[in-house]
Each structure stands twice: as structure tokens, then as C-alpha cells.
Design an enzyme around this catalytic site. Structure first.
Site, PDB file in Angstrom:
ATOM      1  N   CYS A  63      -2.714   5.238   5.905  1.00  0.00           N
ATOM      2  CA  CYS A  63      -4.171   5.282   5.954  1.00  0.00           C
ATOM      3  C   CYS A  63      -4.650   5.589   7.370  1.00  0.00           C
ATOM      4  O   CYS A  63      -3.870   5.576   8.326  1.00  0.00           O
ATOM      5  CB  CYS A  63      -4.721   3.949   5.476  1.00  0.00           C
ATOM      6  SG  CYS A  63      -4.478   2.650   6.685  1.00  0.00           S
ATOM      7  N   ASP A  96       2.429   2.550   2.557  1.00  0.00           N
ATOM      8  CA  ASP A  96       2.379   3.294   3.810  1.00  0.00           C
ATOM      9  C   ASP A  96       3.646   3.068   4.643  1.00  0.00           C
ATOM     10  O   ASP A  96       4.242   1.999   4.608  1.00  0.00           O
ATOM     11  CB  ASP A  96       1.145   2.888   4.619  1.00  0.00           C
ATOM     12  CG  ASP A  96      -0.129   3.361   3.932  1.00  0.00           C
ATOM     13  OD1 ASP A  96      -0.009   4.170   2.996  1.00  0.00           O
ATOM     14  OD2 ASP A  96      -1.217   2.926   4.321  1.00  0.00           O
ATOM     15  N   CYS A 155      -2.907  -3.182   8.579  1.00  0.00           N
ATOM     16  CA  CYS A 155      -2.403  -1.838   8.912  1.00  0.00           C
ATOM     17  C   CYS A 155      -1.863  -1.803  10.340  1.00  0.00           C
ATOM     18  O   CYS A 155      -0.910  -1.088  10.628  1.00  0.00           O
ATOM     19  CB  CYS A 155      -3.500  -0.796   8.774  1.00  0.00           C
ATOM     20  SG  CYS A 155      -4.438  -0.944   7.249  1.00  0.00           S
ATOM     21  N   CYS A 169       0.831  -1.208   0.000  1.00  0.00           N
ATOM     22  CA  CYS A 169       0.000   0.000   0.000  1.00  0.00           C
ATOM     23  C   CYS A 169       0.864   1.257   0.000  1.00  0.00           C
ATOM     24  O   CYS A 169       0.354   2.360  -0.192  1.00  0.00           O
ATOM     25  CB  CYS A 169      -0.938   0.008   1.204  1.00  0.00           C
ATOM     26  SG  CYS A 169      -0.064   0.008   2.771  1.00  0.00           S
TER      27      CYS A 169
END
Ligand code: FES
Length: 143
Positions: A59, A35, A103, A33
Site C-alpha cells: 500500500c 503486502d 504498515c 494484507c
């Protein structure tokens, strides 16, 4: 849907920032992603985490889990911090939607990476701490 706690930590993240001359700094990313999370630890001579700050380019779930993770390890010993898993952080946030569970791994890994850095700087071994990955997305490790 996100819990009220997730929304609270996302909109008002705790401990955002950096620590100058930190005892340990850990950065991890997820190549999938894109991140990235960085955690700074200020650890005193009794191995207690005096202060902790984070920066997350990621995120909402990553920001909320970083914020909660920093709250959970502040004032704790390095061994107590080591026991904090992404599950502990998620439970403290009253859960995350299944697609967002990955996450929360950023926070756990970033803490481990910062503890690893601290151990290296001080020439000590932290029992139970494994060398952290810089990319938590398995199989996409970019060396
Ligand atoms: Fe990348 Fe959440 S989507 S950490």
C-alpha cells in the site's frame, strides 16, 4: 489524511530498486494484507551502510515508510540503523493515520531482516538484533 511528506515519498519514492551482491537482504510480509517488502543493504568494511534499496509490493503507506526508512539509514552504521523504529519513520513522515500504523512495521522489520542476513553471511553477532519474523502479522505466521 496523509501528510505532505507521506504523499511526497509515496509519489516519488527514494532508493527504489535492488543491489546486486548485497551485503544483506531482508524480506518481510504481512499475511493479513498480503503486502511484502524487501530491503537490500550494501555495507562497507566499517559496518557503514553505503547504499540501500528497496522493493515494496504494498500500500501507499508501506511505500512511503520504506522510502523514508531507506533515507534514514543511508550512511549510518549498522547499530544506528538498528535503532530506527517504525515510530522514528512515522515521525519523520509527520505521522500516519492510525489504521496505517501497522504498515510502518514492515520497514522496521525488513531492515532488521537485512541486518540479520548480513550478520549471518559474515558470521558476526549484532548486539541487540533479534531474529526477525518473516510475517509481521502476529498469530498468522505461515511456516
Ligand atoms: Fe498492508 Fe499497508 S495495508 S502494508
Amino acid at each position: 489524511m496523509y501528510s505532505d511528506k507521506v504523499m511526497d515519498h509515496f509519489t516519488h519514492p527514494r532508493n527504489v530498486g535492488e543491489i546486486e551482491n548485497a551485503s544483506g537482504v531482508g524480506t518481510v510480509g504481512n499475511a493479513k494484507c498480503g503486502d511484502i517488502m524487501r530491503i537490500y543493504l550494501d555495507i562497507d568494511e566499517n559496518q557503514i551502510i553505503r547504499d540501500v534499496k528497496f522493493k515494496t509490493f504494498g500500500c501507499g503507506a508501506a511505500i512511503a515508510t520504506s522510502s523514508m526508512a531507506t533515507e534514514l539509514i543511508k550512511g549510518k552504521s549498522i547499530y544506528e540503523a538498528l535503532e530506527i523504529t517504525n515510530k522514528t519513520v512515522m515521525e519523520a513522515l509527520d505521522g500516519l493515520p492510525p489504521v496505517k500504523i501497522h504498515c510502518s512495521l514492515l520497514a522496521e522489520e525488513a531492515i532488521h531482516a537485512a541486518l540479520w542476513d548480513y550478520a549471518k553471511k559474515n558470521n558476526i553477532t549484532i548486539e541487540g538484533l533479534k531474529e526477525p519474523k518473516s510475517d509481521i502479522h502476529d498469530g498468522e505466521k505461515d511456516e
